[in-house]
Design a protein around this motif. Structure first.
Motif, short mmCIF file in Angstrom:
data_model
loop_
_atom_site.label_atom_id
_atom_site.label_comp_id
_atom_site.label_asym_id
_atom_site.label_seq_id
_atom_site.Cartn_x
_atom_site.Cartn_y
_atom_site.Cartn_z
N LEU A 136 4.01 -11.22 0.69
CA LEU A 136 5.46 -11.08 0.85
C LEU A 136 6.05 -12.40 1.33
CD1 LEU A 136 7.90 -9.16 0.72
CD2 LEU A 136 7.51 -8.67 3.14
N MET A 137 6.64 -13.14 0.41
CA MET A 137 7.42 -14.31 0.78
C MET A 137 8.86 -13.86 1.04
SD MET A 137 6.07 -17.45 0.85
CE MET A 137 4.72 -16.86 1.86
N PRO A 138 9.56 -14.52 1.99
CA PRO A 138 9.16 -15.67 2.80
C PRO A 138 8.23 -15.25 3.94
CG PRO A 138 11.36 -14.96 3.43
CD PRO A 138 10.96 -14.12 2.25
N GLU A 139 7.46 -16.24 4.43
CA GLU A 139 6.47 -15.98 5.47
C GLU A 139 6.48 -17.13 6.47
OE1 GLU A 139 4.90 -14.29 7.57
OE2 GLU A 139 3.80 -12.98 6.19
N PRO A 158 9.26 -11.45 -3.18
CA PRO A 158 9.58 -10.11 -2.71
C PRO A 158 10.35 -9.29 -3.74
CG PRO A 158 11.21 -11.65 -1.90
CD PRO A 158 10.20 -12.46 -2.67
N ARG A 159 10.29 -8.00 -3.56
CA ARG A 159 11.27 -7.12 -4.19
C ARG A 159 12.42 -7.00 -3.22
NH1 ARG A 159 9.10 -1.40 -5.70
NH2 ARG A 159 9.28 -1.11 -3.45
N TYR A 170 13.60 -7.27 2.17
CA TYR A 170 12.46 -7.63 1.33
C TYR A 170 11.39 -6.55 1.44
CZ TYR A 170 14.29 -12.47 1.47
OH TYR A 170 15.06 -13.60 1.37
N GLU A 171 10.76 -6.25 0.31
CA GLU A 171 9.64 -5.33 0.28
C GLU A 171 8.53 -5.92 -0.58
OE1 GLU A 171 11.41 -1.82 -1.30
OE2 GLU A 171 12.31 -1.21 0.61
N ILE A 172 7.30 -5.51 -0.32
CA ILE A 172 6.19 -5.97 -1.15
C ILE A 172 6.32 -5.35 -2.55
CG2 ILE A 172 3.69 -5.97 -1.46
CD1 ILE A 172 3.41 -5.86 1.57
N ASP A 173 6.22 -6.19 -3.56
CA ASP A 173 6.30 -5.72 -4.94
C ASP A 173 4.88 -5.35 -5.40
OD1 ASP A 173 6.72 -5.22 -7.60
OD2 ASP A 173 7.91 -7.03 -7.98
N PHE A 174 4.50 -4.12 -5.14
CA PHE A 174 3.13 -3.70 -5.46
C PHE A 174 2.89 -3.62 -6.96
CE2 PHE A 174 3.32 -2.13 -1.03
CZ PHE A 174 2.15 -2.71 -0.56
N ASP A 175 3.96 -3.53 -7.76
CA ASP A 175 3.77 -3.53 -9.21
C ASP A 175 3.23 -4.87 -9.70
OD1 ASP A 175 4.68 -0.94 -9.41
OD2 ASP A 175 6.77 -1.53 -9.76
#
Length: 422
Positions: A136-139, A158-159, A170-175
């Motif tokens: 997950l960017m930004p970090e 990110p999503r 921001y959310e993790i784009d698991f797709d």
């Protein structure tokens, strides 16, 4: 020695980078009364917490314990009383199956990640190469230059979800997330520096499953999280098992100067980190461990976190958001990331008429220091538009300075957008 050459190691770590600029600015702001420090991660001086540390220092001096603190080396793994006390606290609070054998001390979180990242990624015997995956960017800005070889990080964009006119998340784009065969570990901060994002329990569980499939560790940077300092404004479930490496620090408890952090990990990782401590520094700073040991044993440290530190920062966040709204107004578009933890606001300007670096320089001329967004985006295959549209602001400084900084921030942004001062 005009022609002296540095090694690859020296060249790589001494080159200009975001964390150097951040710490230089922090020092400049602390020695100059003219700059509003809105960019650093220095914790607030909370009176009740500062009183606690003075009390503990007095107890060490009066009991004579200070002699051992100043005059003895602790083992490179850490002080046995302190590591046992932390393990007992984690068993009591969360039911984790940990002992002192699962805990190692390092000289602050930055040192922990330098050693840990290069233990798990880089060049391996036989010519193999592994990377750290940042899902997950930004970090965190301080990770960016820790690798001792090129192509050290792989990062995921990110999503982005909108939360009304002025908020986003921001959310993790698991797709799109892939834990490839060349990944040595996955790393996230929770809460996330710079955005104040707190990954949900389901996001953490999803990452645990993906790491488990590859039999690699999930590293959770807990510099702002539970159990200490507990600067989390959302209800979350702290997690640990032997597939997780959890880091904690004393810095945001108001003790950045003692440079003390803890890793909770499987014993093999702990032993390796202790060996790295011995080689690079012999042992760790004793003072921080001595200050907190009895507070871990009694549970007083958690009371301070829950009853003093978290409410303090939660109130400061509310005031900072109000001052931000007042300073920026409604004449041009802007959004702020949902502030779910830590001590930062992450602000996006969709039509910013300058680069993030140019905005940083303009703000510095006006007397306010921020951290431009591009430093927090690295390891990506493609540039992300938010890198040039976002800045990080801290609200940890005294209210008068935060209010003044927000006013200067707003005035500069209004001028850049061609909006007259109110």
């Amino acid at each position: 020695m005009k022609d002296i050459s540095f090694s690859r190691f020296g060249t790589r770590l001494s080159a200009h980078c975001g964390i150097i600029e951040l710490m230089d600015d922090l020092g400049e702001a602390m020695t100059s009364g003219d700059l509003a420090m809105m960019g650093g991660g220095n914790p607030a001086v909370i009176p009740e917490v500062a009183t606690l540390w003075r009390k503990r220092l007095s107890e060490l001096v009066e009991s004579g314990g200070i002699d051992a603190v100043l005059g003895h080396y602790d083992p490179p793994k850490g002080n046995s009383r302190t590591t046992a006390a932390l393990a007992a606290l984690l068993r009591r609070e969360y039911g984790w199956p940990v002992s002192a054998e699962n805990i190692v001390v390092t000289a602050g979180g930055q040192t922990a990640f330098f050693l840990l990242f290069n233990l798990l990624a880089g060049v391996f015997d036989g010519g193999g190469h592994r990377r750290i995956l940042l899902p997950l960017m930004p970090e965190y800005i301080g990770y960016a230059n820790l690798g001792l070889c090129a192509d050290f990080f792989r990062a995921m964009p990110p999503r982005i979800t909108g939360h009304g006119e002025r908020r986003f998340k921001y959310e993790i784009d698991f797709d799109r997330l892939e834990v490839a065969s060349d990944v040595g570990a996955v790393c996230v901060s929770r809460p996330t520096n710079p955005t104040g994002n707190v990954l949900s329990d389901s996001e953490i569980e999803h990452l645990r499953r993906e790491c488990g499939k590859r039999d690699i560790p999930l590293i959770i940077d807990n510099a702002y999280g539970a159990p200490f300092p507990g600067i989390v404004f959302e209800e979350i479930r702290p997690v640990w098992d032997e597939g997780i490496i959890l880091t904690m620090s004393l810095s945001k408890l108001g003790l950045p100067g003692v440079r003390t952090a803890f890793l909770v990990a499987e014993p093999r990782i702990v032993r390796a980190m202790a060996a790295l401590n011995a080689v690079t520094a012999l042992s760790n700073n004793n003072l921080g461990q001595a200050l907190v040991a009895p507070l871990l044993e009694s549970g007083e440290l958690l009371r301070i976190c829950r009853e003093v530190i978290r409410p303090f920062y939660e109130a400061k966040r509310r005031r900072a958001l109000a001052w931000l709204e007042e300073g920026l107004g409604e004449a041009f578009p802007w959004r702020v990331h949902e502030s779910e933890g830590a001590m930062f606001l992450w602000v996006e300007f969709p039509r910013l008429p300058a680069s993030a670096a140019e905005l940083y320089r303009e703000l510095k001329r006006e007397g306010v220091l921020v951290v431009p967004g591009h430093y927090f985006f690295y390891g990506l295959e493609e540039e992300h538009p938010h890198a040039e549209r976002c800045v990080r602001l801290t609200f940890s400084q005294p209210d008068a300075e935060v209010q003044r900084g927000m006013a200067l921030f707003g005035r500069t942004l209004r001028r850049l957008h061609g909006v007259s001062h109110r």
